[in-house]
Design an enzyme around this catalytic site. Structure first.
Site, PDB file in Angstrom:
ATOM      1  N   HIS A 164       0.826  -1.220   0.000  1.00  0.00           N
ATOM      2  CA  HIS A 164       0.000   0.000   0.000  1.00  0.00           C
ATOM      3  C   HIS A 164       0.860   1.269   0.000  1.00  0.00           C
ATOM      4  CE1 HIS A 164      -0.404   0.926   4.627  1.00  0.00           C
ATOM      5  NE2 HIS A 164       0.819   0.667   4.303  1.00  0.00           N
TER       6      HIS A 164
ATOM      7  N   GLU B 219      -2.978  -6.926   4.113  1.00  0.00           N
ATOM      8  CA  GLU B 219      -3.339  -5.540   3.778  1.00  0.00           C
ATOM      9  C   GLU B 219      -4.851  -5.375   3.861  1.00  0.00           C
ATOM     10  OE1 GLU B 219      -1.683  -2.830   1.776  1.00  0.00           O
ATOM     11  OE2 GLU B 219       0.292  -3.718   1.440  1.00  0.00           O
TER      12      GLU B 219
ATOM     13  N   GLU C 268      -4.748   2.409  -0.592  1.00  0.00           N
ATOM     14  CA  GLU C 268      -5.356   1.167  -0.116  1.00  0.00           C
ATOM     15  C   GLU C 268      -6.087   0.578  -1.329  1.00  0.00           C
ATOM     16  OE1 GLU C 268      -4.866  -0.081   3.055  1.00  0.00           O
ATOM     17  OE2 GLU C 268      -3.493   1.611   3.037  1.00  0.00           O
TER      18      GLU C 268
END
Ligand SMILES: C[S@@+](CC[C@H](N)C(=O)[O-])C[C@H]1O[C@@H](n2cnc3c(N)ncnc32)[C@H](O)[C@@H]1O
Length: 418
Positions: free
Chosen positions: A325, A354, A381
């Site tokens: 990310h 993540e 993200e």
């Protein structure tokens, strides 16, 4: 009026001083009282939902002017006071003194800080509820202010507010000069623009002496979140241990960009009998600051730049936590490419820990982190679609399963060679 464009809403100055949604208040209070009963069950998700409802209540009560003053004056002033408290040792001293009432005069004398200055800083923290004002220039710590004595709590302020603040606060200027394009160039981030530097976030943090604070912050971010290796999340025995090479010399897991090794240590605590080595790789300055101790004896630190060839071939698992990310897709696929080349067909796994950001109803921590990534690193993200596009589409790996830990908790994306 052109088709599709509605009549403009007339906003009068009176709007600014009218509570935002007063009529909703009685109902919200009733719901809060009712839903507070579920706190007894200890359910964390119910507590978080209640905190969001309490926030809605505050927003309904506040006037737009009050919200604006809170943003423009009160919150930046809190950051300033907390950072000063870090720097002069206030949080450690207050924690050492315990939960008793503490006088500004005595605190200032011990810290060698002007009592007038300290009084002004603490007055605002008291007014905002971060300290309990018990008399004139006298405060009791709260659990929040006590927590600020811990590096895992206080490290985020210098490393993200001092360092990241200019990136957030000048994002509009950066965007204006970039025709309002979504930033995807790791060599041209809002942070670089704001700090007038070619260094990326990690390089800048290292050069300004904030890397340790950042690594401590990473240790704080993980607190209170269900780790993927905990019972009830990913069945580690079945997914990783079964079929792993039994030799103690074999490498079981390489934590790539693993910081100070928090994840591998946690893994070792949950699964102490797993065979093979646990290797933590990161930049030289980071792994160099891992002090050998009884606690981290199970770890093998190794300096490694993840854009270079991966020196450990054929490990059972290559693990990336909060690494991809930090990078836009082109750079993230270079990192994945290095791991793909080191993986052993039919044996090695790639584990990506993540967020999988939902298309609607994102949790506030995740939406905030997305903008942190945007501002600091031109990164993001990712949604489930984004992960498939990156891992399968761009890198030619296969996603075996996305193990989800619930709302706002990072998933574990289990991948293999195709
Ligand atoms: C967001 S942190 C995540 C740390 C750790 N995985 C965790 O979750 O706590 C990203 C990590 O990538 C490391 N890093 C940045 N650039 C790197 C590079 N080129 N090679 C290796 N590590 C790097 C940073 O030092 C940092 O520890």
């Amino acid at each position: 009026m052109a088709k599709g464009i509605e009549e403009p809403v007339t906003v009068t100055v009176a709007t600014t001083t009218t509570p935002s949604n007063l009529s909703a208040v009685p109902h919200l209070v009733k719901e809060l009282v009712e839903e507070a009963k579920c706190l007894e069950s200890g359910c964390n998700e119910a507590r978080q939902a209640l905190a969001i409802k309490a926030r809605t209540l505050v927003q309904a009560l506040e006037t737009p002017r009050e919200t604006m003053i809170k943003h423009c004056w009160a919150q930046p002033a809190v950051f300033a006071a907390i950072l000063c408290g870090n720097e002069c040792g206030l949080w450690k001293l207050m924690a050492k003194n315990g939960v008793r009432p503490q006088r500004v005069k005595e605190l200032a004398a011990t810290l060698d800080v002007d009592p007038v200055l300290l009084s002004r800083l603490l007055r605002h923290l008291g007014a905002m509820g971060y300290l309990l004002e018990v008399g004139e220039d006298e405060y009791k710590p709260t659990s929040f202010s006590l927590s600020l004595s811990l590096p895992i709590m206080n490290g985020g302020y210098p490393s993200l507010i001092t360092m990241g603040g200019p990136a957030f606060l000048n994002l509009h200027e950066y965007e204006r000069s970039r025709d309002w394009k979504n930033p995807t160039d790791a060599k041209d981030s809002p942070l670089m623009h704001a700090h007038k530097t070619d260094l990326n976030y990690f390089g800048l943090a290292a050069s300004r002496g904030y890397l340790e604070d950042f690594n401590n912050h990473m240790g704080g971010y993980r607190q209170g979140r269900l780790p993927w290796m905990a019972p009830g999340f990913v069945p580690v025995q079945e997914v990783l241990v079964k079929g792993a090479g039994p030799s103690p010399e074999a490498v079981f897991m390489v934590d790539v960009g693993g910081g100070l090794g928090h994840d591998l240590l946690e893994f070792h605590r949950y699964h102490p009998a797993v065979p093979g080595k646990l290797i933590v790789q990161d930049l030289t300055q980071v792994v160099g600051s891992i002090v050998p101790s009884e606690e981290n004896r199970a770890l093998t630190p190794m300096a490694h730049n993840f854009f270079d060839e991966q020196p450990i071939k054929g490990a059972r698992a290559y693990y990336l936590h909060s690494v991809l990310h930090d990078w836009p897709d082109d750079r993230a696929s270079e990192i994945l490419g290095r791991l793909k080349a080191a993986m052993r067909p039919g044996y090695s796994k790639l584990l990506i820990n993540e967020n999988v950001i939902p298309r609607t109803n994102a949790y506030w921590e995740t939406s905030a982190l997305d903008l942190v990534m945007l501002s600091l690193l031109s990164a993001q993200e990712r949604t489930e679609r984004d992960w498939y596009d990156l891992v399968e589409g761009r890198c030619g790996l296969r996603i075996v399963k996305i193990w989800s830990g619930g709302r706002g908790v990072e998933s574990l994306i289990e991948c293999e060679l195709k």
